[in-house]
Design a protein around this motif. Structure first.
Motif, PDB file in Angstrom:
ATOM      1  N   TYR A  93       0.849  -1.204   0.000  1.00 22.92           N
ATOM      2  CA  TYR A  93       0.000   0.000   0.000  1.00 22.92           C
ATOM      3  C   TYR A  93       0.883   1.252   0.000  1.00 22.92           C
ATOM      4  O   TYR A  93       1.027   1.916   1.030  1.00 22.92           O
ATOM      5  CB  TYR A  93      -0.882   0.019   1.256  1.00 22.92           C
ATOM      6  CG  TYR A  93      -1.953  -1.036   1.285  1.00 22.92           C
ATOM      7  CD1 TYR A  93      -3.073  -0.943   0.456  1.00 22.92           C
ATOM      8  CD2 TYR A  93      -1.851  -2.123   2.149  1.00 22.92           C
ATOM      9  CE1 TYR A  93      -4.069  -1.909   0.482  1.00 22.92           C
ATOM     10  CE2 TYR A  93      -2.838  -3.098   2.187  1.00 22.92           C
ATOM     11  CZ  TYR A  93      -3.947  -2.985   1.355  1.00 22.92           C
ATOM     12  OH  TYR A  93      -4.924  -3.932   1.381  1.00 22.92           O
ATOM     13  N   PRO A  94       1.477   1.570  -1.162  1.00 26.78           N
ATOM     14  CA  PRO A  94       2.411   2.712  -1.175  1.00 26.78           C
ATOM     15  C   PRO A  94       1.761   4.027  -0.785  1.00 26.78           C
ATOM     16  O   PRO A  94       2.441   4.944  -0.333  1.00 26.78           O
ATOM     17  CB  PRO A  94       2.900   2.768  -2.620  1.00 26.78           C
ATOM     18  CG  PRO A  94       2.338   1.594  -3.332  1.00 26.78           C
ATOM     19  CD  PRO A  94       1.322   0.920  -2.472  1.00 26.78           C
ATOM     20  N   GLU A  95       0.450   4.123  -0.949  1.00 24.80           N
ATOM     21  CA  GLU A  95      -0.214   5.391  -0.635  1.00 24.80           C
ATOM     22  C   GLU A  95      -0.547   5.505   0.859  1.00 24.80           C
ATOM     23  O   GLU A  95      -0.968   6.569   1.324  1.00 24.80           O
ATOM     24  CB  GLU A  95      -1.472   5.580  -1.487  1.00 24.80           C
ATOM     25  CG  GLU A  95      -2.583   4.565  -1.282  1.00 24.80           C
ATOM     26  CD  GLU A  95      -2.392   3.237  -2.036  1.00 24.80           C
ATOM     27  OE1 GLU A  95      -1.301   2.611  -1.885  1.00 24.80           O
ATOM     28  OE2 GLU A  95      -3.332   2.799  -2.706  1.00 24.80           O
ATOM     29  N   ALA A  96      -0.377   4.448   1.623  1.00 27.05           N
ATOM     30  CA  ALA A  96      -0.657   4.514   3.066  1.00 27.05           C
ATOM     31  C   ALA A  96       0.401   5.363   3.760  1.00 27.05           C
ATOM     32  O   ALA A  96       1.576   5.336   3.400  1.00 27.05           O
ATOM     33  CB  ALA A  96      -0.664   3.116   3.664  1.00 27.05           C
ATOM     34  N   MET A  97      -0.038   6.135   4.731  1.00 29.08           N
ATOM     35  CA  MET A  97       0.903   6.920   5.556  1.00 29.08           C
ATOM     36  C   MET A  97       1.175   6.120   6.823  1.00 29.08           C
ATOM     37  O   MET A  97       0.401   6.174   7.776  1.00 29.08           O
ATOM     38  CB  MET A  97       0.284   8.264   5.920  1.00 29.08           C
ATOM     39  CG  MET A  97       0.036   9.183   4.744  1.00 29.08           C
ATOM     40  SD  MET A  97      -0.709  10.720   5.317  1.00 29.08           S
ATOM     41  CE  MET A  97      -2.424  10.474   4.904  1.00 29.08           C
ATOM     42  N   LEU A  98       2.244   5.376   6.798  1.00 29.34           N
ATOM     43  CA  LEU A  98       2.556   4.502   7.938  1.00 29.34           C
ATOM     44  C   LEU A  98       3.629   5.153   8.800  1.00 29.34           C
ATOM     45  O   LEU A  98       4.582   5.748   8.278  1.00 29.34           O
ATOM     46  CB  LEU A  98       3.045   3.144   7.429  1.00 29.34           C
ATOM     47  CG  LEU A  98       2.091   2.403   6.484  1.00 29.34           C
ATOM     48  CD1 LEU A  98       2.747   1.121   5.958  1.00 29.34           C
ATOM     49  CD2 LEU A  98       0.776   2.064   7.219  1.00 29.34           C
ATOM     50  N   ILE A  99       3.465   5.028  10.101  1.00 34.87           N
ATOM     51  CA  ILE A  99       4.466   5.535  11.045  1.00 34.87           C
ATOM     52  C   ILE A  99       4.947   4.359  11.890  1.00 34.87           C
ATOM     53  O   ILE A  99       4.155   3.719  12.585  1.00 34.87           O
ATOM     54  CB  ILE A  99       3.875   6.620  11.971  1.00 34.87           C
ATOM     55  CG1 ILE A  99       3.281   7.776  11.148  1.00 34.87           C
ATOM     56  CG2 ILE A  99       4.951   7.138  12.927  1.00 34.87           C
ATOM     57  CD1 ILE A  99       2.500   8.788  12.000  1.00 34.87           C
ATOM     58  N   CYS A 100       6.233   4.085  11.786  1.00 33.75           N
ATOM     59  CA  CYS A 100       6.836   3.008  12.586  1.00 33.75           C
ATOM     60  C   CYS A 100       7.142   3.571  13.971  1.00 33.75           C
ATOM     61  O   CYS A 100       7.941   4.495  14.111  1.00 33.75           O
ATOM     62  CB  CYS A 100       8.114   2.533  11.901  1.00 33.75           C
ATOM     63  SG  CYS A 100       8.980   1.227  12.778  1.00 33.75           S
ATOM     64  N   ALA A 101       6.493   3.017  14.975  1.00 29.60           N
ATOM     65  CA  ALA A 101       6.515   3.627  16.304  1.00 29.60           C
ATOM     66  C   ALA A 101       7.850   3.432  17.031  1.00 29.60           C
ATOM     67  O   ALA A 101       8.552   2.445  16.837  1.00 29.60           O
ATOM     68  CB  ALA A 101       5.389   3.046  17.161  1.00 29.60           C
ATOM     69  N   HIS A 102       8.149   4.380  17.846  1.00 28.22           N
ATOM     70  CA  HIS A 102       9.201   4.374  18.885  1.00 28.22           C
ATOM     71  C   HIS A 102      10.454   3.567  18.548  1.00 28.22           C
ATOM     72  O   HIS A 102      10.757   2.583  19.199  1.00 28.22           O
ATOM     73  CB  HIS A 102       8.639   3.975  20.250  1.00 28.22           C
ATOM     74  CG  HIS A 102       7.736   2.767  20.272  1.00 28.22           C
ATOM     75  ND1 HIS A 102       8.125   1.540  19.834  1.00 28.22           N
ATOM     76  CD2 HIS A 102       6.469   2.629  20.730  1.00 28.22           C
ATOM     77  CE1 HIS A 102       7.132   0.693  20.004  1.00 28.22           C
ATOM     78  NE2 HIS A 102       6.113   1.325  20.544  1.00 28.22           N
ATOM     79  N   VAL A 103      11.211   4.097  17.599  1.00 25.71           N
ATOM     80  CA  VAL A 103      12.467   3.417  17.242  1.00 25.71           C
ATOM     81  C   VAL A 103      13.430   3.383  18.429  1.00 25.71           C
ATOM     82  O   VAL A 103      14.302   2.511  18.500  1.00 25.71           O
ATOM     83  CB  VAL A 103      13.115   4.086  15.997  1.00 25.71           C
ATOM     84  CG1 VAL A 103      13.636   5.479  16.325  1.00 25.71           C
ATOM     85  CG2 VAL A 103      14.224   3.215  15.431  1.00 25.71           C
ATOM     86  N   CYS A 104      13.263   4.309  19.378  1.00 27.94           N
ATOM     87  CA  CYS A 104      14.158   4.352  20.535  1.00 27.94           C
ATOM     88  C   CYS A 104      13.604   3.562  21.726  1.00 27.94           C
ATOM     89  O   CYS A 104      14.083   3.717  22.854  1.00 27.94           O
ATOM     90  CB  CYS A 104      14.454   5.792  20.924  1.00 27.94           C
ATOM     91  SG  CYS A 104      15.334   6.671  19.609  1.00 27.94           S
ATOM     92  N   GLY A 105      12.615   2.760  21.464  1.00 23.75           N
ATOM     93  CA  GLY A 105      12.130   1.845  22.506  1.00 23.75           C
ATOM     94  C   GLY A 105      11.736   0.544  21.855  1.00 23.75           C
ATOM     95  O   GLY A 105      11.009  -0.248  22.435  1.00 23.75           O
ATOM     96  N   GLY A 106      12.237   0.345  20.656  1.00 27.76           N
ATOM     97  CA  GLY A 106      11.819  -0.801  19.852  1.00 27.76           C
ATOM     98  C   GLY A 106      12.969  -1.717  19.495  1.00 27.76           C
ATOM     99  O   GLY A 106      13.040  -2.246  18.397  1.00 27.76           O
ATOM    100  N   GLY A 107      13.869  -1.926  20.438  1.00 28.90           N
ATOM    101  CA  GLY A 107      14.941  -2.886  20.207  1.00 28.90           C
ATOM    102  C   GLY A 107      16.079  -2.299  19.387  1.00 28.90           C
ATOM    103  O   GLY A 107      16.497  -1.166  19.603  1.00 28.90           O
ATOM    104  N   ASP A 108      16.567  -3.084  18.425  1.00 29.54           N
ATOM    105  CA  ASP A 108      17.765  -2.718  17.665  1.00 29.54           C
ATOM    106  C   ASP A 108      17.412  -1.619  16.659  1.00 29.54           C
ATOM    107  O   ASP A 108      16.911  -1.891  15.572  1.00 29.54           O
ATOM    108  CB  ASP A 108      18.301  -3.969  16.955  1.00 29.54           C
ATOM    109  CG  ASP A 108      19.604  -3.715  16.209  1.00 29.54           C
ATOM    110  OD1 ASP A 108      19.946  -2.536  15.969  1.00 29.54           O
ATOM    111  OD2 ASP A 108      20.274  -4.701  15.844  1.00 29.54           O
ATOM    112  N   TRP A 109      17.689  -0.385  17.032  1.00 33.81           N
ATOM    113  CA  TRP A 109      17.271   0.745  16.196  1.00 33.81           C
ATOM    114  C   TRP A 109      18.058   0.808  14.890  1.00 33.81           C
ATOM    115  O   TRP A 109      17.542   1.293  13.881  1.00 33.81           O
ATOM    116  CB  TRP A 109      17.335   2.059  16.952  1.00 33.81           C
ATOM    117  CG  TRP A 109      18.604   2.377  17.692  1.00 33.81           C
ATOM    118  CD1 TRP A 109      18.862   2.135  19.008  1.00 33.81           C
ATOM    119  CD2 TRP A 109      19.785   3.010  17.176  1.00 33.81           C
ATOM    120  NE1 TRP A 109      20.119   2.580  19.341  1.00 33.81           N
ATOM    121  CE2 TRP A 109      20.705   3.123  18.238  1.00 33.81           C
ATOM    122  CE3 TRP A 109      20.137   3.504  15.924  1.00 33.81           C
ATOM    123  CZ2 TRP A 109      21.970   3.692  18.081  1.00 33.81           C
ATOM    124  CZ3 TRP A 109      21.404   4.080  15.767  1.00 33.81           C
ATOM    125  CH2 TRP A 109      22.299   4.164  16.836  1.00 33.81           C
TER     126      TRP A 109
END
Ligand SMILES: [Zn+2]
Lengths: 298, 258
Positions: free
Chosen positions: A201-217
């Motif tokens: 879904y290239p048109e979806a606006m996805l936000i990958c949450a909390h890279v600084c609390g999500g393991g190996d950043w």
């Protein structure tokens, strides 16, 4: 989010501020800085893309929600994009509806300060879609929050993504990538899953949450490199040096969003500390999120 | 003046650190107004024999005696630690950092208590990192949990004459370490690196329960950005006396020592 429970935050804050405290410490507290972050050029608001309101089953939720606004005041955060999760998950349809109703109330109570994400469990497909439409169209919610009930590449999630595309709102998706199992989160999505969903879904606006609390950043940032439809939320309690610069190098500053996920000085500190120019910081602190929010026709 | 009690030099096994040399770390410190840092070797965390890494650190720190205060990393379950301790004292080390979970020993084991006693005789500070990295991001090669606060409490209770810096920890409010009535001696101080201000009020609560002479400015550089700790001081905005204690005096008191 962290759920360490500590009693009565207001009275302890007063300890450092109030008259009794000043007497006890033998000195008067100087006035607080009005804004801890330098005001942005061109009046771009500082937007925390990832915050939470407290479930009403929690004692003291009102004081905790007020404390969140007070912290935002002190750190110069203008708007907080908030969701509320059910204490027990997977969430029932009734459970997420209740949370969203309370978020809508908070949006009205803190006019303009609190922006709402509609939280749903895609495992209740029709209820989830109906809820998203109702929240966005009738109550002005700005996006959708998905947690870990289903991995984001599970087809059960697709109708939710399609609804968000249709409504032109972003999806903030809980994510993490560890090299050891995430306890209790068998269906957690990671940056690679979000990249895969974005290819579908290239048109979806996805936000990958909390890279600084999500393991190996470093893993997460590399996994998202060739998925331009995924923004990266920089929030989380981990304050590792270099994460913002690495993300800016690999993804570009236009894909980075300032957030705290309730770790407020961590969220603000890592942007202050990043070796980037003011223009880049302005985009991260609010410009990029403002652009996302502006895609919805008013 | 700002004294950072939680700093490191040298490479870390699992991630590149941008400011791992003394020159680079000093540049970072200068840019943030940090005058002095208590530094130990990041390499020694995963080395079996830590002493060569301590010697490298001494070489790096030596040209900057007014800025970098060297702390040694010693494993009391490894052969020859008594010799290493003596050598480190001769090299000018002012404290020790202990990594019980990385080096596989118990804080209240006989060898660890021996090390604490000998270091105390030599007026060294014992710095105890509760964690090195967030466990969620650890390499597939290691699975090292945080040091449990109850073990730390047992050690500080067992050695009231020693002086401990507890760094990179949180959750003290729920532990005897954070309580006025916790029944523990006042032989430990706690750094701000991972503590919460405002929302969960951990710093405020510790100031209230333990008093302003028990908190330390620590950032975790160069693993971590220094700015989050600086932001905590900004938003907490303590009275000048408390600010000075946290930023420098509490750290320097024990370093200068009675
Ligand atoms: Zn999350």
């Amino acid at each position: 989010m962290n759920s360490d429970a500590t009693p009565d935050p207001i009275s302890r804050r007063d300890f450092l501020r109030g008259a009794a405290a000043s007497a006890a410490l033998g000195a008067a507290a100087p006035p607080r800085p009005a804004r801890a972050i330098t005001p942005l050029p061109g009046e771009i608001p500082v937007i925390d893309c990832h915050a939470h309101l407290h479930h009403h089953s929690r004692d003291g939720w009102q004081a905790d929600d007020l404390a969140l606004i007070e912290v935002a005041d002190r750190l110069g955060i203008d708007r907080l994009c908030c969701s509320m999760l059910t204490p027990r998950r997977p969430a029932s349809a009734e459970g997420f509806r209740e949370c969203n109703r309370w978020v809508a109330e908070a949006m009205a109570r803190h006019d303009g300060r609190v922006l709402g994400y509609c939280y749903v469990n895609p495992g209740h497909p029709q209820e989830a879609i109906d809820e998203i439409r109702r929240c966005v169209e009738d109550h002005g919610f700005i996006g959708v929050k998905l947690y870990n009930e289903h991995r984001c590449t599970d087809p059960v999630v697709f109708p939710v993504v399609e609804a968000a595309i249709d409504l032109r709102v972003p999806i903030l998706h809980h994510a993490g990538h560890g090299h050891h199992p995430y306890p209790g989160q068998p269906n957690i999505s990671d940056g690679g899953d979000l990249a895969e969903l974005s290819r579908r879904y290239p048109e979806a606006m996805l936000i990958c949450a909390h890279v600084c609390g999500g393991g190996d950043w470093e893993w997460t940032i590399k996994a998202l490199r060739h998925a331009p439809g995924v923004r990266l939320d920089l929030s989380g309690s981990v304050t590792d040096d270099g994460v913002v610069e690495y993300a800016a190098d690999l993804l570009g500053v236009d894909r980075l969003l300032f957030g705290c996920d309730m770790s407020m000085t961590a969220g603000v500190g890592r942007i202050r500390g990043a070796d980037l120019d003011d223009e880049a910081k302005a985009k991260i602190l609010g410009g990029n999120m403002l652009e996302l929010l502006g895609r919805r026709p008013s | 003046m700002i004294v950072d009690v939680n700093a490191h030099l040298g490479p870390f096994a699992f991630r590149r650190l941008r400011h791992q040399s003394a020159e680079s770390l000093l540049g970072l410190m200068d840019s943030r107004g940090i005058d002095v840092a208590f530094v130990s070797s990041a390499a020694a965390i995963t080395h079996r024999n830590t002493q060569p890494a301590n010697e490298d650190l001494a070489d790096e720190a030596r040209p900057h005696p007014d800025r970098l205060v060297p702390f040694a990393v010693i494993n009391p379950s490894y052969a020859g630690w008594e010799d290493d301790l003596s050598a480190c004292v001769d090299l000018g080390f002012r404290g020790l950092r202990l990594y019980p979970n990385w080096h596989a020993y118990e804080l209240t084991s006989g060898p660890c208590l021996d090390l604490v006693d000998r270091a105390t005789e030599r007026r060294m500070i014992l710095s105890l990192p509760i964690r090195v990295e967030d466990p969620r991001q650890q390499s597939w090669l290691v699975d090292v949990p945080d040091v449990p606060l109850d073990r730390v409490a047992a050690l500080v209770a067992a050695r009231p004459g020693a002086r401990f810096h507890l760094v990179n920890g949180r959750g003290y409010v729920g532990s005897p370490l954070g309580r006025k009535d916790g029944g523990l001696p006042d032989n430990y101080r706690i750094d701000l690196a991972r503590l919460d201000v405002l929302l969960r009020d951990e710093v405020e609560t510790l100031l209230d329960s333990l008093g302003p002479d028990r908190l330390l400015f620590g950032t975790g550089i160069p693993f971590q950005y220094p700015d989050p700790t600086l932001a905590k001081i900004d938003v907490l905005d303590p009275p000048p006396e408390v600010r000075e204690r946290i930023l420098s005096r509490n750290a320097m008191e024990w370093l200068d020592g009675p």
